[in-house]
Design a protein around this motif. Structure first.
Motif, PDB file in Angstrom:
ATOM      1  N   SER A 113      35.415  31.330  42.453  1.00 32.71           N
ATOM      2  CA  SER A 113      36.218  32.685  42.530  1.00 32.71           C
ATOM      3  C   SER A 113      36.504  33.548  41.338  1.00 32.71           C
ATOM      4  O   SER A 113      36.447  34.513  41.541  1.00 32.71           O
ATOM      5  N   ASP A 114      36.514  32.808  40.222  1.00 37.78           N
ATOM      6  CA  ASP A 114      36.936  33.462  39.004  1.00 37.78           C
ATOM      7  C   ASP A 114      35.768  34.404  38.698  1.00 37.78           C
ATOM      8  O   ASP A 114      35.875  35.547  38.319  1.00 37.78           O
ATOM      9  N   GLU A 115      34.570  33.918  38.787  1.00 40.68           N
ATOM     10  CA  GLU A 115      33.310  34.709  38.814  1.00 40.68           C
ATOM     11  C   GLU A 115      32.849  35.774  39.696  1.00 40.68           C
ATOM     12  O   GLU A 115      32.573  36.924  39.184  1.00 40.68           O
ATOM     13  N   ILE A 116      33.588  35.544  40.920  1.00 38.77           N
ATOM     14  CA  ILE A 116      33.339  36.584  41.895  1.00 38.77           C
ATOM     15  C   ILE A 116      34.474  37.851  41.432  1.00 38.77           C
ATOM     16  O   ILE A 116      34.136  38.831  41.784  1.00 38.77           O
ATOM     17  N   ASP A 117      35.833  37.368  41.176  1.00 37.65           N
ATOM     18  CA  ASP A 117      36.720  38.242  40.376  1.00 37.65           C
ATOM     19  C   ASP A 117      36.003  38.965  39.242  1.00 37.65           C
ATOM     20  O   ASP A 117      36.230  40.509  39.295  1.00 37.65           O
ATOM     21  N   ALA A 118      35.278  38.444  38.484  1.00 38.19           N
ATOM     22  CA  ALA A 118      34.629  39.261  37.435  1.00 38.19           C
ATOM     23  C   ALA A 118      33.596  40.211  37.908  1.00 38.19           C
ATOM     24  O   ALA A 118      33.454  41.059  37.449  1.00 38.19           O
ATOM     25  N   ILE A 119      32.764  39.709  38.801  1.00 42.60           N
ATOM     26  CA  ILE A 119      32.009  40.708  39.627  1.00 42.60           C
ATOM     27  C   ILE A 119      32.565  41.913  40.162  1.00 42.60           C
ATOM     28  O   ILE A 119      32.105  42.968  39.999  1.00 42.60           O
ATOM     29  N   ILE A 120      33.641  41.686  40.607  1.00 40.53           N
ATOM     30  CA  ILE A 120      34.285  42.928  41.351  1.00 40.53           C
ATOM     31  C   ILE A 120      34.906  43.740  40.230  1.00 40.53           C
ATOM     32  O   ILE A 120      34.742  44.957  40.296  1.00 40.53           O
ATOM     33  N   ALA A 121      35.378  42.969  39.058  1.00 44.38           N
ATOM     34  CA  ALA A 121      35.893  43.851  38.130  1.00 44.38           C
ATOM     35  C   ALA A 121      34.863  44.665  37.126  1.00 44.38           C
ATOM     36  O   ALA A 121      35.211  45.740  37.317  1.00 44.38           O
ATOM     37  N   ASN A 122      33.730  44.142  37.133  1.00 50.42           N
ATOM     38  CA  ASN A 122      32.807  44.708  36.388  1.00 50.42           C
ATOM     39  C   ASN A 122      31.960  45.640  37.337  1.00 50.42           C
ATOM     40  O   ASN A 122      31.374  46.669  36.675  1.00 50.42           O
ATOM     41  N   SER A 123      32.197  45.801  38.715  1.00 51.47           N
ATOM     42  CA  SER A 123      31.274  46.651  39.319  1.00 51.47           C
ATOM     43  C   SER A 123      32.154  48.077  39.282  1.00 51.47           C
ATOM     44  O   SER A 123      31.333  48.908  39.523  1.00 51.47           O
ATOM     45  N   GLY A 124      33.502  48.052  39.345  1.00 50.18           N
ATOM     46  CA  GLY A 124      34.239  49.222  39.290  1.00 50.18           C
ATOM     47  C   GLY A 124      34.177  49.868  40.337  1.00 50.18           C
ATOM     48  O   GLY A 124      33.120  49.934  41.356  1.00 50.18           O
ATOM     49  N   GLY A 125      34.912  51.049  40.401  1.00 51.22           N
ATOM     50  CA  GLY A 125      34.896  52.230  41.462  1.00 51.22           C
ATOM     51  C   GLY A 125      34.996  51.555  42.890  1.00 51.22           C
ATOM     52  O   GLY A 125      35.509  50.592  43.203  1.00 51.22           O
ATOM     53  N   TRP A 126      34.355  52.360  43.995  1.00 53.08           N
ATOM     54  CA  TRP A 126      34.432  52.113  45.368  1.00 53.08           C
ATOM     55  C   TRP A 126      33.831  50.594  45.589  1.00 53.08           C
ATOM     56  O   TRP A 126      34.236  50.090  46.516  1.00 53.08           O
ATOM     57  N   ARG A 127      32.763  50.433  44.902  1.00 51.13           N
ATOM     58  CA  ARG A 127      31.846  49.213  44.984  1.00 51.13           C
ATOM     59  C   ARG A 127      32.665  48.026  44.911  1.00 51.13           C
ATOM     60  O   ARG A 127      32.616  47.127  45.707  1.00 51.13           O
ATOM     61  N   GLY A 128      33.296  47.836  43.697  1.00 47.97           N
ATOM     62  CA  GLY A 128      34.220  46.867  43.610  1.00 47.97           C
ATOM     63  C   GLY A 128      35.278  46.908  44.653  1.00 47.97           C
ATOM     64  O   GLY A 128      35.646  45.532  45.128  1.00 47.97           O
ATOM     65  N   GLU A 129      35.913  47.917  45.102  1.00 42.48           N
ATOM     66  CA  GLU A 129      37.005  47.669  45.862  1.00 42.48           C
ATOM     67  C   GLU A 129      36.679  47.099  47.289  1.00 42.48           C
ATOM     68  O   GLU A 129      37.093  46.493  47.901  1.00 42.48           O
ATOM     69  N   MET A 130      35.361  47.548  47.739  1.00 42.20           N
ATOM     70  CA  MET A 130      34.664  47.240  49.049  1.00 42.20           C
ATOM     71  C   MET A 130      34.583  45.743  48.969  1.00 42.20           C
ATOM     72  O   MET A 130      34.741  45.091  49.737  1.00 42.20           O
ATOM     73  N   LEU A 131      34.091  45.402  47.879  1.00 44.36           N
ATOM     74  CA  LEU A 131      33.516  43.956  47.740  1.00 44.36           C
ATOM     75  C   LEU A 131      34.751  43.217  47.868  1.00 44.36           C
ATOM     76  O   LEU A 131      34.852  42.178  48.543  1.00 44.36           O
ATOM     77  N   ALA A 132      36.010  43.519  47.353  1.00 40.32           N
ATOM     78  CA  ALA A 132      37.091  42.758  47.442  1.00 40.32           C
ATOM     79  C   ALA A 132      37.765  42.943  48.783  1.00 40.32           C
ATOM     80  O   ALA A 132      38.162  41.538  49.207  1.00 40.32           O
ATOM     81  N   GLU A 133      37.526  43.898  49.559  1.00 39.35           N
ATOM     82  CA  GLU A 133      37.984  43.922  50.984  1.00 39.35           C
ATOM     83  C   GLU A 133      37.173  43.087  51.658  1.00 39.35           C
ATOM     84  O   GLU A 133      37.722  42.678  52.710  1.00 39.35           O
ATOM     85  N   LEU A 134      35.989  43.133  51.467  1.00 42.02           N
ATOM     86  CA  LEU A 134      34.855  42.411  52.597  1.00 42.02           C
ATOM     87  C   LEU A 134      35.334  40.737  52.225  1.00 42.02           C
ATOM     88  O   LEU A 134      35.340  40.208  52.932  1.00 42.02           O
ATOM     89  N   ARG A 135      35.482  40.410  50.905  1.00 38.68           N
ATOM     90  CA  ARG A 135      35.678  38.904  50.489  1.00 38.68           C
ATOM     91  C   ARG A 135      36.849  38.599  51.160  1.00 38.68           C
ATOM     92  O   ARG A 135      37.143  37.570  51.543  1.00 38.68           O
ATOM     93  N   ARG A 136      37.973  39.287  51.147  1.00 36.53           N
ATOM     94  CA  ARG A 136      39.301  39.081  52.081  1.00 36.53           C
ATOM     95  C   ARG A 136      39.036  38.790  53.571  1.00 36.53           C
ATOM     96  O   ARG A 136      39.555  37.820  53.811  1.00 36.53           O
ATOM     97  N   VAL A 137      38.070  39.555  54.139  1.00 35.40           N
ATOM     98  CA  VAL A 137      37.945  39.374  55.335  1.00 35.40           C
ATOM     99  C   VAL A 137      37.095  38.231  55.715  1.00 35.40           C
ATOM    100  O   VAL A 137      37.461  37.352  56.510  1.00 35.40           O
ATOM    101  N   ILE A 138      36.216  37.880  54.856  1.00 34.18           N
ATOM    102  CA  ILE A 138      35.238  36.501  55.019  1.00 34.18           C
ATOM    103  C   ILE A 138      35.966  35.511  54.706  1.00 34.18           C
ATOM    104  O   ILE A 138      36.079  34.524  55.605  1.00 34.18           O
ATOM    105  N   LEU A 139      36.905  35.405  53.937  1.00 36.04           N
ATOM    106  CA  LEU A 139      37.776  34.336  53.704  1.00 36.04           C
ATOM    107  C   LEU A 139      38.654  33.976  54.711  1.00 36.04           C
ATOM    108  O   LEU A 139      39.121  32.794  54.897  1.00 36.04           O
TER     109      LEU A 139
END
Length: 126
Positions: A4-30
């Protein structure tokens, strides 16, 4: 570091809309099933951070950050009922289906949650 921490880092490092979208998708998946867990798989020199993967009795889906999209790949996607046509990539595969989400596009959260639930059910069925 946990997956989970590593996915947080992927989201943070991606930046911009892609990071925001990945965070939203993750929330729905979980939110689709309380037993879904996060893992990092497929680390390689060209992708040392690995691939964010959600599992429940097998792989449910995984996320890739593409140049112009965020891709959710479902290994058993061809078996899943997709009445709202979320799948828009890898449509000719006999097993895999994917959803490419582009900037400015909103994903139907209920439809995605249903796909994830079906993928979990497919894993449980064997």
């Amino acid at each position: 570091m946990s997956a989970s921490d590593e996915i947080d880092a992927i989201i943070a490092n991606s930046g911009g809309w892609r990071g925001e979208m990945l965070a939203e998708l993750r929330r729905v998946i979980l939110s689709a099933d309380p037993l879904i867990a996060e893992e990092i798989k497929w680390r390689k020199p060209s992708k040392p951070e690995g691939v964010a993967t959600w599992v429940c009795q097998g792989n449910v889906c995984m996320a890739d950050l593409l140049k112009n999209a965020v891709r959710l790949t479902f290994p058993k996607g061809a078996r899943l009922h997709d009445p709202t046509s979320l799948f828009n990539s890898r449509l000719t595969s006999s097993a895999v289906r994917a959803i490419d989400v582009f900037e400015g596009v909103r994903v139907d959260e209920d439809a995605l949650r249903q796909l994830v639930s079906e993928a979990v059910a497919a894993n449980r069925a064997g």
